[in-house]
Scaffold this active site. Structure first.
Site, PDB file in Angstrom:
ATOM      1  N   ALA A   4      -5.080   7.681 -17.097  1.00  0.00           N
ATOM      2  CA  ALA A   4      -3.922   8.243 -17.400  1.00  0.00           C
ATOM      3  C   ALA A   4      -3.968   9.762 -16.814  1.00  0.00           C
ATOM      4  O   ALA A   4      -3.007  10.225 -16.727  1.00  0.00           O
ATOM      5  CB  ALA A   4      -3.598   8.216 -18.941  1.00  0.00           C
ATOM      6  N   SER A   5      -5.167  10.166 -16.631  1.00  0.00           N
ATOM      7  CA  SER A   5      -5.159  11.705 -16.133  1.00  0.00           C
ATOM      8  C   SER A   5      -5.190  11.711 -14.600  1.00  0.00           C
ATOM      9  O   SER A   5      -5.152  12.885 -14.172  1.00  0.00           O
ATOM     10  CB  SER A   5      -6.145  12.368 -16.681  1.00  0.00           C
ATOM     11  OG  SER A   5      -7.332  11.865 -16.189  1.00  0.00           O
ATOM     12  N   MET A  19      -1.636   8.650 -10.073  1.00  0.00           N
ATOM     13  CA  MET A  19      -0.979   7.720 -10.658  1.00  0.00           C
ATOM     14  C   MET A  19      -0.576   7.765 -12.102  1.00  0.00           C
ATOM     15  O   MET A  19       0.405   7.426 -12.661  1.00  0.00           O
ATOM     16  CB  MET A  19      -1.424   6.365  -9.983  1.00  0.00           C
ATOM     17  CG  MET A  19      -1.022   5.963  -8.558  1.00  0.00           C
ATOM     18  SD  MET A  19       0.792   5.557  -8.569  1.00  0.00           S
ATOM     19  CE  MET A  19       0.836   4.228  -9.393  1.00  0.00           C
ATOM     20  N   THR A  36      -6.651  -0.693  -8.874  1.00  0.00           N
ATOM     21  CA  THR A  36      -7.929  -0.144  -8.788  1.00  0.00           C
ATOM     22  C   THR A  36      -8.689  -0.746  -7.415  1.00  0.00           C
ATOM     23  O   THR A  36      -8.634  -2.278  -7.689  1.00  0.00           O
ATOM     24  CB  THR A  36      -8.786  -0.291 -10.036  1.00  0.00           C
ATOM     25  OG1 THR A  36      -7.988   0.764 -10.808  1.00  0.00           O
ATOM     26  CG2 THR A  36     -10.044   0.495  -9.708  1.00  0.00           C
ATOM     27  N   THR A  37      -9.218  -0.117  -6.425  1.00  0.00           N
ATOM     28  CA  THR A  37      -9.789  -0.633  -5.658  1.00  0.00           C
ATOM     29  C   THR A  37     -11.400  -0.305  -5.364  1.00  0.00           C
ATOM     30  O   THR A  37     -11.811   0.295  -6.365  1.00  0.00           O
ATOM     31  CB  THR A  37      -9.301  -0.153  -4.242  1.00  0.00           C
ATOM     32  OG1 THR A  37      -9.507   1.229  -4.291  1.00  0.00           O
ATOM     33  CG2 THR A  37      -7.976  -0.692  -3.963  1.00  0.00           C
ATOM     34  N   HIS A  72      -1.007   7.684   7.360  1.00  0.00           N
ATOM     35  CA  HIS A  72      -1.256   8.694   6.156  1.00  0.00           C
ATOM     36  C   HIS A  72      -1.601  10.117   6.083  1.00  0.00           C
ATOM     37  O   HIS A  72      -1.890  10.705   7.516  1.00  0.00           O
ATOM     38  CB  HIS A  72      -2.310   7.885   5.357  1.00  0.00           C
ATOM     39  CG  HIS A  72      -1.788   6.490   4.775  1.00  0.00           C
ATOM     40  ND1 HIS A  72      -1.865   5.259   5.464  1.00  0.00           N
ATOM     41  CD2 HIS A  72      -1.409   6.316   3.558  1.00  0.00           C
ATOM     42  CE1 HIS A  72      -1.351   4.323   4.423  1.00  0.00           C
ATOM     43  NE2 HIS A  72      -1.027   4.845   3.306  1.00  0.00           N
ATOM     44  N   LYS A  93      -6.919  11.190   3.272  1.00  0.00           N
ATOM     45  CA  LYS A  93      -6.768   9.718   2.854  1.00  0.00           C
ATOM     46  C   LYS A  93      -8.188   9.407   3.680  1.00  0.00           C
ATOM     47  O   LYS A  93      -8.470   9.743   4.575  1.00  0.00           O
ATOM     48  CB  LYS A  93      -6.117   8.878   3.576  1.00  0.00           C
ATOM     49  CG  LYS A  93      -6.246   7.406   2.929  1.00  0.00           C
ATOM     50  CD  LYS A  93      -4.859   6.527   3.413  1.00  0.00           C
ATOM     51  CE  LYS A  93      -5.145   5.132   2.965  1.00  0.00           C
ATOM     52  NZ  LYS A  93      -5.330   4.938   1.322  1.00  0.00           N
ATOM     53  N   GLY A 147      -5.709   0.225   2.419  1.00  0.00           N
ATOM     54  CA  GLY A 147      -5.608  -1.243   1.874  1.00  0.00           C
ATOM     55  C   GLY A 147      -4.472  -1.960   2.189  1.00  0.00           C
ATOM     56  O   GLY A 147      -4.314  -3.140   2.131  1.00  0.00           O
ATOM     57  N   THR A 148      -3.231  -1.072   2.288  1.00  0.00           N
ATOM     58  CA  THR A 148      -2.032  -1.775   2.420  1.00  0.00           C
ATOM     59  C   THR A 148      -1.947  -2.606   3.690  1.00  0.00           C
ATOM     60  O   THR A 148      -1.559  -3.738   3.823  1.00  0.00           O
ATOM     61  CB  THR A 148      -0.928  -0.855   2.270  1.00  0.00           C
ATOM     62  OG1 THR A 148      -0.970  -0.294   0.981  1.00  0.00           O
ATOM     63  CG2 THR A 148       0.468  -1.574   2.652  1.00  0.00           C
TER      64      THR A 148
END
Length: 264
Positions: free
Chosen positions: A12-13, A16, A96-97, A151, A155, A161-162
């Site tokens: 949460a921090s 995202m 998550t990756t 990007h 990065k 990943g996309t």
């Protein structure tokens, strides 16, 4: 569901996580049950919304059951979120990756007991692009195919990943595996292009959020399929759409394409 969906955000921090907290605050579909951070986070123990809620950033201990966990943490954080989901039967949405083979296997097995939705990119537009590329690659099996991604200069991974997910979709459309078709660099590969390969090109610079373009090239004609992201909030919005969609779903391994398939 007749009541709001109880949502827990893992990571949460992070960038995202904070975007999700900003959006879910005014989204009547959800009730924020937890905002989970690592033990080293500077936000640990601090109020999430100081003006409207007593909820604080914390860990997985104590009260606060969730219907859906949205995870954008890291491999360790994902493992802890998965523990909680399996214990309480909550659905899991994760972007998550960098997962180990053991964690990949664990996620696959968890999908036999809970609903799990994974995506490299939570943009609904990218989900549509992925579906279109799979169909185009299948319809034009003899055409050359390259994927170009752009990007920001911070990065670290390349291709993104996309871009790899798009490559997998294209290979799937042609009944093949990307590992057998991918060409990640052309330096040191003299001669004509090998038929059936899927090429990748990477650009890094400035503050570009993300651009992906698939080029299908035939004799005398070309198809270009692309997507440009101009606002990082699209990824958080897509993750919330996935969370709303997966709440109450049967166990299984779901994708963001499943979400868009039921829209409209």
């Amino acid at each position: 569901m007749t009541r709001p969906i109880r949502l827990a955000i893992s990571g949460a921090s992070g960038r995202m996580g904070l975007a999700l907290l900003s959006l879910v605050r005014d989204d009547e579909r959800f009730e924020l049950a937890r905002a989970v951070v690592s033990s080293s986070s500077a936000r640990l123990g601090k109020p999430v919304y100081a003006d409207v809620s007593p909820l604080r950033f914390g860990d997985w201990s104590g009260e606060g059951e969730a219907d859906v966990v949205v995870d954008f943490s890291g491999p360790e954080g994902l493992a802890a979120a998965l523990d909680r989901c399996e214990a309480g039967g909550a659905a899991l949405v994760t972007g998550t990756t960098g997962l180990s083979p053991a964690l990949e296997e664990r996620l696959a097995k968890a999908a036999e007991r809970i609903a799990v939705l994974r995506a490299a990119n939570f943009s609904l537009g990218v989900a549509v692009l992925t579906r279109l590329l799979r169909e185009a690659a299948a319809a034009l099996p003899g055409w050359d195919l390259d994927i170009v991604e752009v990007h920001h200069n911070r990065k670290e991974d390349a291709p993104s990943g996309t871009a790899l997910a798009l490559g997998h979709a294209a290979a799937e459309g042609r009944g093949a595996r990307l590992d057998d078709l991918a060409v990640y660099a052309r330096e040191g590969r003299p001669g004509a292009r090998k038929a059936g390969t899927i090429g990748f090109a990477v650009v890094r610079g400035g503050d570009i959020v993300g651009e992906h373009q698939a080029l299908l090239m035939g004799q005398g004609e070309r198809i270009e399929l692309g997507h440009r992201a101009t606002d990082r909030a699209i990824f958080a919005r897509g993750a919330l759409e996935a969370a709303a969609w997966i709440a109450g779903r049967a166990p299984g391994a779901w994708s963001i394409e499943d979400v868009i398939a039921t829209k409209g």
